[in-house]
Design a protein around this motif. Structure first.
Motif, PDB file in Angstrom:
ATOM      1  N   ARG A 173      22.037   6.430   3.769  1.00  0.00           N
ATOM      2  CA  ARG A 173      21.521   6.729   5.097  1.00  0.00           C
ATOM      3  C   ARG A 173      21.647   5.459   5.938  1.00  0.00           C
ATOM      4  NH1 ARG A 173      16.817   5.603   2.131  1.00  0.00           N
ATOM      5  NH2 ARG A 173      15.510   4.085   3.203  1.00  0.00           N
ATOM      6  N   PRO A 174      21.577   5.616   7.259  1.00  0.00           N
ATOM      7  CA  PRO A 174      21.764   4.442   8.112  1.00  0.00           C
ATOM      8  C   PRO A 174      20.648   3.430   7.889  1.00  0.00           C
ATOM      9  CG  PRO A 174      21.832   6.489   9.398  1.00  0.00           C
ATOM     10  CD  PRO A 174      21.330   6.840   8.029  1.00  0.00           C
ATOM     11  N   ARG A 179      32.285  -0.210   5.176  1.00  0.00           N
ATOM     12  CA  ARG A 179      32.640  -0.038   6.593  1.00  0.00           C
ATOM     13  C   ARG A 179      32.192  -1.218   7.448  1.00  0.00           C
ATOM     14  NH1 ARG A 179      30.410   5.873   7.828  1.00  0.00           N
ATOM     15  NH2 ARG A 179      31.412   5.522   9.847  1.00  0.00           N
ATOM     16  N   GLU A 206      24.057  -2.264  13.001  1.00  0.00           N
ATOM     17  CA  GLU A 206      23.636  -0.911  12.608  1.00  0.00           C
ATOM     18  C   GLU A 206      24.620  -0.418  11.554  1.00  0.00           C
ATOM     19  OE1 GLU A 206      20.921   0.442  13.631  1.00  0.00           O
ATOM     20  OE2 GLU A 206      20.406  -0.808  15.376  1.00  0.00           O
ATOM     21  N   PRO A 208      26.151   2.474   9.335  1.00  0.00           N
ATOM     22  CA  PRO A 208      26.179   3.945   9.316  1.00  0.00           C
ATOM     23  C   PRO A 208      25.836   4.513   7.928  1.00  0.00           C
ATOM     24  CG  PRO A 208      28.421   3.055   9.339  1.00  0.00           C
ATOM     25  CD  PRO A 208      27.493   1.876   9.438  1.00  0.00           C
TER      26      PRO A 208
END
Ligand SMILES: [Zn+2]
Ligand SMILES: [Zn+2]
Ligand SMILES: [Zn+2]
Length: 286
Positions: free
Chosen positions: A8-9, A218, A283, A285
């Protein structure tokens, strides 16, 4: 139970992005040390992970491997290393809670803020788990004997820490933390991969076996000391070669020396790659 749910983020705050001497360096008049750009002021390397609310009020961190036990209570704010500048970093970023601390290695710039953990012990009225390789835990016990063999009475108290030996991937705050062995010159140190994020500070080589742990990253935070090669840190070109192979969507370089001006360096980096700066929030993802 593992306590690990689907990725989850979450949020990463770059508490410190400088090399061991910090930028500006004491007594240095170079252009970067005298820069007025706040992004050229770099404290010693550390990050804070904010996993948010895991939605699992009874969350526990069950640590895989060896004699490690479980951490009671929910885990949201995780510090990676206790840098020399931990107090200033906590004040600058309004860090009010630390539920667990991961250590990459025991070099001075990554551990010398450990005494500041007292303040979190006091506010939280509880000991704080620390997680590191068995070797690093042994180094920390030796370097900070006063913490683990405290005198009978100590005015200001000592940090209250509960050591856990990392023996493989483990769960924290409902997310899987994968230790990633990397080389810092001859010294094996740990990076950490959590979901789509990897933090690889203090390294100049990623062993082939560790690449298998980094598929699908990522957002990458990676050591890049300066342009010139160094015996224990990636140079900018070497870090770019890692980015080229890993192909994260975004890469942020850290552990930066005073050789690199933020603005000028970012201007010549490829798209998706930049120098991190103190206070930057990433942030991640889900
Ligand atoms: Zn300088
Ligand atoms: Zn180091
Ligand atoms: Zn370092």
């Amino acid at each position: 139970m593992s306590g690990t749910s689907a990725p989850r983020p979450f949020r990463v705050t770059m508490l410190g992005t400088g090399t061991s001497s910090g930028v500006p360096a004491i007594g240095c008049d170079c252009a970067v040390c005298r820069s007025t750009d706040p992004r050229d002021r770099r404290t010693r390397p550390s990050i804070l992970l904010d996993f948010g609310d895991s939605g699992d009020s009874g969350a526990r961190a069950d640590l895989a491997g060896g004699a490690a036990g479980a951490v009671a209570g929910s885990v949201r704010h995780v510090l990676v290393d206790t840098s020399t500048d931990l107090r200033a970093q906590a004040l600058a970023n309004d860090v009010r809670r630390v539920d667990a601390i991961l250590f990459t290695h025991a070099h001075a710039d990554h551990v010398f803020g450990i005494d500041e953990v007292r303040r979190f012990n006091h506010m939280q009225r509880s000991p704080i788990p620390i997680m590191a390789s068995p070797d690093v835990l042994a180094d920390i016990r030796e370097m900070f004997a006063y913490i683990f063999k405290p005198p009978p009475a100590h005015g200001g108290g000592v940090p209250k820490l509960v050591p856990f030996a990392i023996g493989g991937p483990f769960s924290l705050g409902g997310l899987e933390v994968v230790p990633v062995p990397v080389l810092h010159g001859p010294l094996p140190v740990l990076g950490f991969r959590i979901g789509a994020f990897a933090y690889l500070t203090d390294c100049n080589e990623i062993p082939e076996a560790s690449w298998a742990l980094l598929g699908g990253v990522r957002v990458l935070v990676l050591d890049a000391l300066r342009e010139r090669p160094h015996s224990t840190h990636f140079s900018v070109d070497q870090a770019l070669a890692v980015v080229d192979r890993m192909k994260p969507e975004r890469a942020y370089f850290t552990h930066i020396a005073h050789d690199l001006a933020h603005d000028a360096t970012c201007a010549r980096l490829p798209g998706g790659v930049e120098l991190a700066y103190d206070g930057q929030v990433l942030e991640i993802p889900g």
